[in-house]
Design a protein around this motif. Structure first.
Motif, PDB file in Angstrom:
ATOM      1  N   ASN A 185     -14.711   9.358  11.962  1.00 64.86           N
ATOM      2  CA  ASN A 185     -14.017   9.689  10.717  1.00 64.86           C
ATOM      3  C   ASN A 185     -13.420  11.094  10.781  1.00 64.86           C
ATOM      4  N   THR A 186     -12.112  11.169  10.650  1.00 63.56           N
ATOM      5  CA  THR A 186     -11.415  12.458  10.601  1.00 63.56           C
ATOM      6  C   THR A 186     -10.197  12.323   9.694  1.00 63.56           C
ATOM      7  N   LEU A 187      -9.645  13.438   9.259  1.00 60.69           N
ATOM      8  CA  LEU A 187      -8.384  13.408   8.524  1.00 60.69           C
ATOM      9  C   LEU A 187      -7.277  12.834   9.397  1.00 60.69           C
ATOM     10  N   GLU A 188      -7.324  13.157  10.692  1.00 58.25           N
ATOM     11  CA  GLU A 188      -6.305  12.664  11.619  1.00 58.25           C
ATOM     12  C   GLU A 188      -6.314  11.139  11.698  1.00 58.25           C
ATOM     13  N   TRP A 189      -7.509  10.557  11.594  1.00 55.82           N
ATOM     14  CA  TRP A 189      -7.633   9.099  11.639  1.00 55.82           C
ATOM     15  C   TRP A 189      -6.839   8.468  10.496  1.00 55.82           C
ATOM     16  N   VAL A 190      -6.942   9.039   9.297  1.00 56.05           N
ATOM     17  CA  VAL A 190      -6.244   8.492   8.129  1.00 56.05           C
ATOM     18  C   VAL A 190      -4.738   8.667   8.274  1.00 56.05           C
ATOM     19  N   ILE A 191      -4.318   9.828   8.773  1.00 59.42           N
ATOM     20  CA  ILE A 191      -2.893  10.051   9.026  1.00 59.42           C
ATOM     21  C   ILE A 191      -2.364   8.971   9.965  1.00 59.42           C
ATOM     22  N   ALA A 192      -3.135   8.696  11.032  1.00 60.28           N
ATOM     23  CA  ALA A 192      -2.710   7.703  12.025  1.00 60.28           C
ATOM     24  C   ALA A 192      -2.618   6.317  11.409  1.00 60.28           C
ATOM     25  N   GLU A 193      -3.623   5.930  10.613  1.00 62.10           N
ATOM     26  CA  GLU A 193      -3.600   4.585  10.038  1.00 62.10           C
ATOM     27  C   GLU A 193      -2.417   4.410   9.082  1.00 62.10           C
ATOM     28  N   LEU A 194      -2.188   5.386   8.225  1.00 61.25           N
ATOM     29  CA  LEU A 194      -1.074   5.285   7.286  1.00 61.25           C
ATOM     30  C   LEU A 194       0.257   5.288   8.031  1.00 61.25           C
ATOM     31  N   ALA A 195       0.367   6.075   9.094  1.00 63.14           N
ATOM     32  CA  ALA A 195       1.602   6.134   9.876  1.00 63.14           C
ATOM     33  C   ALA A 195       1.910   4.786  10.522  1.00 63.14           C
ATOM     34  N   ILE A 196       0.877   4.155  11.067  1.00 64.21           N
ATOM     35  CA  ILE A 196       1.068   2.842  11.705  1.00 64.21           C
ATOM     36  C   ILE A 196       1.579   1.843  10.681  1.00 64.21           C
ATOM     37  N   ILE A 197       0.991   1.859   9.490  1.00 64.00           N
ATOM     38  CA  ILE A 197       1.417   0.929   8.432  1.00 64.00           C
ATOM     39  C   ILE A 197       2.846   1.242   7.999  1.00 64.00           C
ATOM     40  N   MET A 198       3.180   2.527   7.840  1.00 64.55           N
ATOM     41  CA  MET A 198       4.540   2.914   7.463  1.00 64.55           C
ATOM     42  C   MET A 198       5.566   2.448   8.488  1.00 64.55           C
ATOM     43  N   ALA A 199       5.179   2.482   9.757  1.00 66.22           N
ATOM     44  CA  ALA A 199       6.087   2.068  10.828  1.00 66.22           C
ATOM     45  C   ALA A 199       6.256   0.553  10.882  1.00 66.22           C
ATOM     46  N   SER A 223      -8.153   1.930   0.795  1.00 64.06           N
ATOM     47  CA  SER A 223      -8.351   1.894  -0.660  1.00 64.06           C
ATOM     48  C   SER A 223      -8.141   3.263  -1.280  1.00 64.06           C
ATOM     49  N   THR A 224      -8.521   4.311  -0.556  1.00 69.13           N
ATOM     50  CA  THR A 224      -8.311   5.673  -1.051  1.00 69.13           C
ATOM     51  C   THR A 224      -6.825   5.948  -1.217  1.00 69.13           C
ATOM     52  N   VAL A 225      -6.049   5.502  -0.247  1.00 67.16           N
ATOM     53  CA  VAL A 225      -4.610   5.758  -0.247  1.00 67.16           C
ATOM     54  C   VAL A 225      -3.929   5.078  -1.434  1.00 67.16           C
ATOM     55  N   TYR A 226      -4.259   3.808  -1.698  1.00 61.76           N
ATOM     56  CA  TYR A 226      -3.531   3.129  -2.769  1.00 61.76           C
ATOM     57  C   TYR A 226      -4.141   3.370  -4.151  1.00 61.76           C
ATOM     58  N   GLN A 227      -5.414   3.754  -4.206  1.00 60.34           N
ATOM     59  CA  GLN A 227      -6.008   4.050  -5.512  1.00 60.34           C
ATOM     60  C   GLN A 227      -5.715   5.470  -5.983  1.00 60.34           C
ATOM     61  N   GLY A 228      -5.481   6.368  -5.014  1.00 61.52           N
ATOM     62  CA  GLY A 228      -5.186   7.745  -5.376  1.00 61.52           C
ATOM     63  C   GLY A 228      -6.389   8.520  -5.876  1.00 61.52           C
ATOM     64  N   VAL A 254       0.836  -1.205   0.000  1.00 60.52           N
ATOM     65  CA  VAL A 254       0.000   0.000   0.000  1.00 60.52           C
ATOM     66  C   VAL A 254       0.869   1.253   0.000  1.00 60.52           C
ATOM     67  N   THR A 255       1.897   1.259   0.844  1.00 60.56           N
ATOM     68  CA  THR A 255       2.747   2.444   0.956  1.00 60.56           C
ATOM     69  C   THR A 255       3.563   2.665  -0.319  1.00 60.56           C
ATOM     70  N   GLN A 256       4.000   1.584  -0.957  1.00 62.71           N
ATOM     71  CA  GLN A 256       4.756   1.712  -2.198  1.00 62.71           C
ATOM     72  C   GLN A 256       3.902   2.383  -3.279  1.00 62.71           C
ATOM     73  N   ILE A 257       2.656   1.930  -3.412  1.00 62.44           N
ATOM     74  CA  ILE A 257       1.764   2.507  -4.420  1.00 62.44           C
ATOM     75  C   ILE A 257       1.446   3.967  -4.090  1.00 62.44           C
ATOM     76  N   PHE A 258       1.202   4.245  -2.798  1.00 67.49           N
ATOM     77  CA  PHE A 258       0.882   5.622  -2.426  1.00 67.49           C
ATOM     78  C   PHE A 258       2.063   6.557  -2.666  1.00 67.49           C
ATOM     79  N   ASN A 259       3.264   6.096  -2.405  1.00 68.71           N
ATOM     80  CA  ASN A 259       4.448   6.917  -2.667  1.00 68.71           C
ATOM     81  C   ASN A 259       4.565   7.233  -4.156  1.00 68.71           C
ATOM     82  N   GLU A 260       4.239   6.263  -5.015  1.00 67.44           N
ATOM     83  CA  GLU A 260       4.278   6.487  -6.462  1.00 67.44           C
ATOM     84  C   GLU A 260       3.235   7.530  -6.867  1.00 67.44           C
ATOM     85  N   ILE A 261       2.043   7.425  -6.270  1.00 65.43           N
ATOM     86  CA  ILE A 261       0.973   8.390  -6.574  1.00 65.43           C
ATOM     87  C   ILE A 261       1.375   9.788  -6.120  1.00 65.43           C
ATOM     88  N   THR A 262       1.969   9.882  -4.926  1.00 65.22           N
ATOM     89  CA  THR A 262       2.368  11.178  -4.389  1.00 65.22           C
ATOM     90  C   THR A 262       3.453  11.822  -5.243  1.00 65.22           C
TER      91      THR A 262
END
Length: 545
Positions: A82-96, A241-246, A20-28
């Protein structure tokens, strides 16, 4: 064509072997300034994150977690609306390199949350106290339990709270200056990234692990800018899904849609953001259809995706007025998306329970009580199989063995048959549960809490018909002779124990109806006749089944 109840839709798109993080980095890298998440309030509030902002803030929080001692494979609980902070937290946990454990809560007793945190052996907890500290009571109870009995060593709050000022919070972490360098771990497609939480017939929480490979290879139903206000903790609302689909995702607070009072305000949000598609639940479609005569706008969605409860002709009325097409889907926490019905492009008749054909790469079959495959048109238990489907319940081998048949076929617990068009027709559940909106509620959980009230001798919770939500919760109780407990008394008790509109989906487990019985009907074997209780409740409430 086989006469057996078996269907399979071949997959034509190759599987992706990425994270997921690899695909999101490519999208970013390609679209750094593209808005990826848009939070909207019906009062006009608008907050958003671009791909670069989400990536930057998630990396900073991931670094914080790593410096706090989080290692690859550690579990971190995440809870809140549901908040923007929630998504930041989930992606951060996965990145870690850690695993996100989704922890929704439905009553004001923290034991349910603590039980999930304990089973998963979480090393940290990221939780939202709420806009008005509405979850503070649960948090304080939970913290006391964690300090006494658990090994959680990091507690972070997603918002600032004056009542929790001594703890770290996400806004404070994001304001920290550059500190010591850290290294994000190497991730692999087979690594687990999230535990979705579900509740089964045992009443105990079940944790369903999903990997990077599971997440990015399950076909998701979205196109262009999409609206979806389902709780992020649920698989149908997960922002992964939002993160990896872009593809941009617009969302509001989940309770707003379930309240039913702000339907057209939500529609205005969808219109203002020029969404192409939306995930809208059947009860919301009913609310939209009720506003048909007053709607004079020309804006239409390209498509609406719905499911989670029975869909009938009243729901297809939105086609041609609010959307150009309507797609009905079927899925579960364990199996993710399982099947879809071809889109309706007119307000057509729909067979109740028709959920179409399996999505590409998914097999289904219908079996009898002995595990034998039935003939078409015969009702039995629906089983599914796919490479991105269910593998196990975390730390529950007994239950895993119970639901997995030889060949990795997952038993859904749904009664179904395959019709002449090779569509799956869902007819109900093998084991009773209440379907309030798309929330599946286990009666025994509610009964156990109400039984704690002094003077309650017996309590049975049943589902009764509701035109909008499909079913509502009805509490039927008998008191001890020396107690005079009115339905209002029980209702007031429940208000102190359950979360209703403040739940992350706005539905919660707060019962709607309360009926006092002088005695409960019994079966010949001495067990309580729940079927008769439900019939009696419907009659007393003057509802139509």
């Amino acid at each position: 064509m086989s006469e057996f109840s078996y269907l399979c839709t071949p997959r034509t798109i190759p599987y992706k072997y990425k994270t997921v993080t690899q695909i999101f980095n490519e999208i970013t890298t390609s679209f750094p300034n593209k808005e990826i998440l848009i939070y909207r309030g019906i009062d006009g509030t608008r907050e958003s994150l671009t791909c670069r902002q989400l990536q930057t803030q998630a990396i900073k929080l991931a670094g914080y977690l790593i410096k706090k001692g989080i290692k690859k494979g550690d579990k971190i609980a995440l809870s809140g609306p549901n908040t923007l902070e929630w998504v930041i937290a989930e992606l951060a946990i996965i990145m870690a390199g850690a695993i996100v454990v989704h922890v929704p809560f439905s009553n004001t007793n923290a034991k349910d949350v603590y039980e999930i945190v304990s089973i998963a052996e979480c090393k940290a907890l990221l939780i939202d106290p709420g806009k008005r500290d509405e979850y503070l009571k649960v948090i304080l109870q939970l913290n006391a339990l964690l300090l006494k009995n658990c090994n959680v060593f990091t507690l972070v709050f997603l918002r600032k709270s004056e009542n929790l000022a001594s703890y770290d919070n996400l806004p404070r972490i994001l304001q920290l200056g550059e500190e010591l360098e850290f290294e994000l771990p190497t991730l692999y497609p087979e690594d687990e990234i999230v535990f979705f939480t579900t509740s089964g017939t045992t009443g105990k929480p079940k944790l369903v692990p999903k990997t990077h490979f599971h997440a990015i290879n399950n076909p998701m139903l979205s196109s262009g800018i999409s609206y979806n206000d389902r709780p992020f903790a649920w698989i149908g609302g997960s922002p992964i899904s939002t993160v990896y689909q872009g593809k941009p995702k617009v969302f509001c607070d989940s309770p707003i849609a379930s309240e039913g009072r702000n339907t057209m305000k939500i529609w205005e949000v969808i219109k203002e953001e020029q969404c192409a598609s939306a995930v809208l639940l059947p009860y919301f479609l009913s609310d939209l259809a009720a506003n048909e005569e007053n709607y004079k706008g020309s804006f239409k969605l390209d498509t609406v995706f719905t499911g989670g409860q029975s869909v009938n002709d009243s729901h297809t009325k939105v086609v041609g007025i609010f959307t150009r097409s309507l797609t009905i889907g079927y899925g579960s926490t364990e199996g993710s998306t399982i099947s879809v019905l071809p889109p309706f492009t007119t307000a057509s008749e729909v067979q109740v329970g028709d959920v179409g054909k399996p999505i590409p790469g998914t097999e289904v079959k219908i079996i009898d009580g002995d595990g034998n495959v039935l003939r078409k048109h015969e009702n039995g238990e629906l089983c599914i199989r796919s490479v991105y489907g269910f593998e196990k319940y975390y730390k529950n081998p007994e239950l895993t063995e119970e639901v997995l048949l030889p060949g990795n076929w997952f038993r859904t617990g749904d009664i179904a048959h395959i019709n002449q068009h090779n569509h799956i027709i869902i007819n109900g559940r093998i084991k009773d549960c209440i379907s309030r909106g798309t929330r599946k509620i286990l009666p025994s959980r509610i009964e156990k809490i109400i039984a704690r009230k002094n003077g309650i001798r017996n309590v049975i919770v049943v589902g009764v018909p509701d035109k909008r939500l499909y079913e509502e919760i009805c509490v039927c109780y008998v008191t001890d002779p020396e107690y005079e407990i009115s339905p209002t008394d029980v209702k007031q008790f429940c208000r102190t124990e359950f979360i209703g509109h403040d739940a992350i989906d706005g539905l919660g487990e707060m019962p709607k109806y309360f009926l006092r019985f002088h005695g409960l009907p019994m079966l010949d074997n001495g067990k309580i006749n729940k079927k008769q209780i439900r019939i009696d409740a419907i009659q007393q409430l003057e509802l139509i089944d």
